[in-house]
Motif scaffolding. Sequence first.
Motif, PDB file in Angstrom:
ATOM      1  N   ALA A  50      -6.222 -58.990  63.179  1.00 40.98           N
ATOM      2  CA  ALA A  50      -5.579 -58.689  61.901  1.00 40.98           C
ATOM      3  C   ALA A  50      -4.788 -57.386  62.002  1.00 40.98           C
ATOM      4  CB  ALA A  50      -6.630 -58.579  60.807  1.00 40.98           C
ATOM      5  N   LEU A  51      -3.800 -57.247  61.167  1.00 32.88           N
ATOM      6  CA  LEU A  51      -3.000 -56.039  61.119  1.00 32.88           C
ATOM      7  C   LEU A  51      -3.856 -54.884  60.603  1.00 32.88           C
ATOM      8  CD1 LEU A  51      -0.146 -54.848  61.430  1.00 32.88           C
ATOM      9  CD2 LEU A  51       0.280 -55.514  59.072  1.00 32.88           C
ATOM     10  N   ASP A  52      -3.773 -53.758  61.280  1.00 35.33           N
ATOM     11  CA  ASP A  52      -4.515 -52.567  60.880  1.00 35.33           C
ATOM     12  C   ASP A  52      -4.090 -52.168  59.465  1.00 35.33           C
ATOM     13  OD1 ASP A  52      -6.056 -50.241  60.956  1.00 35.33           O
ATOM     14  OD2 ASP A  52      -4.441 -49.083  61.891  1.00 35.33           O
ATOM     15  N   PRO A  53      -5.038 -51.915  58.560  1.00 36.39           N
ATOM     16  CA  PRO A  53      -4.685 -51.577  57.172  1.00 36.39           C
ATOM     17  C   PRO A  53      -3.741 -50.378  57.047  1.00 36.39           C
ATOM     18  CG  PRO A  53      -7.034 -51.991  57.342  1.00 36.39           C
ATOM     19  CD  PRO A  53      -6.484 -52.015  58.735  1.00 36.39           C
ATOM     20  N   LYS A  54      -3.883 -49.380  57.946  1.00 35.78           N
ATOM     21  CA  LYS A  54      -2.980 -48.221  57.895  1.00 35.78           C
ATOM     22  C   LYS A  54      -1.544 -48.635  58.210  1.00 35.78           C
ATOM     23  CE  LYS A  54      -6.325 -46.057  60.147  1.00 35.78           C
ATOM     24  NZ  LYS A  54      -6.810 -45.410  61.297  1.00 35.78           N
ATOM     25  N   ARG A  55      -1.382 -49.523  59.169  1.00 38.43           N
ATOM     26  CA  ARG A  55      -0.035 -50.009  59.488  1.00 38.43           C
ATOM     27  C   ARG A  55       0.513 -50.855  58.351  1.00 38.43           C
ATOM     28  NH1 ARG A  55       1.810 -50.439  65.247  1.00 38.43           N
ATOM     29  NH2 ARG A  55       0.362 -49.183  66.432  1.00 38.43           N
ATOM     30  N   ALA A  56      -0.335 -51.660  57.753  1.00 38.54           N
ATOM     31  CA  ALA A  56       0.109 -52.524  56.651  1.00 38.54           C
ATOM     32  C   ALA A  56       0.579 -51.693  55.459  1.00 38.54           C
ATOM     33  CB  ALA A  56      -1.023 -53.458  56.235  1.00 38.54           C
ATOM     34  N   ARG A  57      -0.137 -50.601  55.164  1.00 37.25           N
ATOM     35  CA  ARG A  57       0.265 -49.742  54.044  1.00 37.25           C
ATOM     36  C   ARG A  57       1.594 -49.045  54.317  1.00 37.25           C
ATOM     37  NH1 ARG A  57      -5.232 -48.595  53.821  1.00 37.25           N
ATOM     38  NH2 ARG A  57      -4.962 -46.718  55.043  1.00 37.25           N
ATOM     39  N   SER A  58       1.844 -48.684  55.580  1.00 31.58           N
ATOM     40  CA  SER A  58       3.079 -47.966  55.901  1.00 31.58           C
ATOM     41  C   SER A  58       4.278 -48.909  56.000  1.00 31.58           C
ATOM     42  CB  SER A  58       2.923 -47.189  57.207  1.00 31.58           C
ATOM     43  OG  SER A  58       2.789 -48.069  58.288  1.00 31.58           O
ATOM     44  N   PHE A  59       4.032 -50.197  56.034  1.00 29.39           N
ATOM     45  CA  PHE A  59       5.126 -51.165  56.109  1.00 29.39           C
ATOM     46  C   PHE A  59       5.522 -51.568  54.689  1.00 29.39           C
ATOM     47  CE2 PHE A  59       6.972 -55.412  56.900  1.00 29.39           C
ATOM     48  CZ  PHE A  59       7.955 -55.029  57.792  1.00 29.39           C
ATOM     49  N   ASN A  60       6.309 -50.711  54.058  1.00 27.37           N
ATOM     50  CA  ASN A  60       6.773 -50.986  52.704  1.00 27.37           C
ATOM     51  C   ASN A  60       8.267 -50.730  52.648  1.00 27.37           C
ATOM     52  OD1 ASN A  60       7.220 -48.132  52.094  1.00 27.37           O
ATOM     53  ND2 ASN A  60       4.984 -47.993  52.077  1.00 27.37           N
ATOM     54  N   TYR A  61       8.886 -51.088  51.556  1.00 23.99           N
ATOM     55  CA  TYR A  61      10.343 -51.035  51.445  1.00 23.99           C
ATOM     56  C   TYR A  61      10.893 -49.631  51.690  1.00 23.99           C
ATOM     57  CZ  TYR A  61      15.057 -51.421  49.693  1.00 23.99           C
ATOM     58  OH  TYR A  61      16.422 -51.372  49.579  1.00 23.99           O
ATOM     59  N   SER A  62      10.287 -48.621  51.084  1.00 25.29           N
ATOM     60  CA  SER A  62      10.851 -47.271  51.203  1.00 25.29           C
ATOM     61  C   SER A  62      10.756 -46.731  52.628  1.00 25.29           C
ATOM     62  CB  SER A  62      10.174 -46.315  50.224  1.00 25.29           C
ATOM     63  OG  SER A  62       8.797 -46.265  50.471  1.00 25.29           O
ATOM     64  N   SER A  63       9.646 -46.974  53.323  1.00 34.28           N
ATOM     65  CA  SER A  63       9.529 -46.467  54.694  1.00 34.28           C
ATOM     66  C   SER A  63      10.444 -47.229  55.646  1.00 34.28           C
ATOM     67  CB  SER A  63       8.079 -46.520  55.183  1.00 34.28           C
ATOM     68  OG  SER A  63       7.610 -47.835  55.219  1.00 34.28           O
ATOM     69  N   VAL A  64      10.578 -48.541  55.448  1.00 32.79           N
ATOM     70  CA  VAL A  64      11.483 -49.334  56.289  1.00 32.79           C
ATOM     71  C   VAL A  64      12.928 -48.924  56.031  1.00 32.79           C
ATOM     72  CG1 VAL A  64      12.319 -51.673  56.767  1.00 32.79           C
ATOM     73  CG2 VAL A  64       9.873 -51.265  56.485  1.00 32.79           C
ATOM     74  N   GLN A  65      13.300 -48.716  54.772  1.00 26.76           N
ATOM     75  CA  GLN A  65      14.656 -48.282  54.432  1.00 26.76           C
ATOM     76  C   GLN A  65      14.950 -46.910  55.034  1.00 26.76           C
ATOM     77  OE1 GLN A  65      16.893 -50.235  52.762  1.00 26.76           O
ATOM     78  NE2 GLN A  65      18.373 -48.690  53.353  1.00 26.76           N
ATOM     79  N   ASP A  66      13.978 -46.013  54.971  1.00 23.08           N
ATOM     80  CA  ASP A  66      14.147 -44.685  55.556  1.00 23.08           C
ATOM     81  C   ASP A  66      14.375 -44.774  57.062  1.00 23.08           C
ATOM     82  OD1 ASP A  66      14.020 -41.743  55.523  1.00 23.08           O
ATOM     83  OD2 ASP A  66      12.118 -42.040  56.593  1.00 23.08           O
ATOM     84  N   TYR A  67      13.614 -45.632  57.737  1.00 22.88           N
ATOM     85  CA  TYR A  67      13.774 -45.816  59.176  1.00 22.88           C
ATOM     86  C   TYR A  67      15.190 -46.281  59.514  1.00 22.88           C
ATOM     87  CZ  TYR A  67      13.620 -48.040  63.717  1.00 22.88           C
ATOM     88  OH  TYR A  67      13.913 -48.429  64.999  1.00 22.88           O
ATOM     89  N   PHE A  68      15.673 -47.304  58.807  1.00 20.34           N
ATOM     90  CA  PHE A  68      16.997 -47.836  59.116  1.00 20.34           C
ATOM     91  C   PHE A  68      18.111 -46.862  58.718  1.00 20.34           C
ATOM     92  CE2 PHE A  68      14.696 -51.841  59.561  1.00 20.34           C
ATOM     93  CZ  PHE A  68      15.220 -52.252  60.784  1.00 20.34           C
ATOM     94  N   ASP A  69      17.899 -46.054  57.705  1.00 20.20           N
ATOM     95  CA  ASP A  69      18.876 -45.012  57.375  1.00 20.20           C
ATOM     96  C   ASP A  69      18.976 -43.993  58.504  1.00 20.20           C
ATOM     97  OD1 ASP A  69      19.440 -46.199  54.941  1.00 20.20           O
ATOM     98  OD2 ASP A  69      18.102 -44.874  53.790  1.00 20.20           O
ATOM     99  N   LYS A  70      17.823 -43.578  59.034  1.00 16.97           N
ATOM    100  CA  LYS A  70      17.815 -42.638  60.156  1.00 16.97           C
ATOM    101  C   LYS A  70      18.440 -43.255  61.403  1.00 16.97           C
ATOM    102  CE  LYS A  70      13.782 -40.045  58.611  1.00 16.97           C
ATOM    103  NZ  LYS A  70      12.353 -39.797  58.836  1.00 16.97           N
TER     104      LYS A  70
END
Length: 95
Positions: A50-70
């Motif tokens: 299963a996906l680690d809960p910490k990784r699952a929490r960090s995989f959200n729209y704002s963090s993904v958008q921030d990554y692609f902006d950078k």
Amino acid sequence: MHLGLLAQPLDRRTIGPFVEDICGTFPGKGWLGRFLERHKEKLSYCQSSALDPKRARSFNYSSVQDYFDKLKGILEEYNIPWENVYNMDEKGCQL
């Protein structure tokens, strides 16, 4: 092997239709276990974890958008074309 390299390996639920296409009949209930036993030197069966809960929490729209902006900023700053961008993680280059 091809589907495994694409990160879409067959499992107990999805292998039946492939076997039916090759052999013309749908495999029986214990077929997969016997097949794996006969070919254990070339094949292995394992379940994903299963996906680690910490990784699952960090995989959200704002963090993904921030990554692609950078990423976009770095690509523009250094004039790197998209064809020179590869998908790589701690395990190496992915298809």
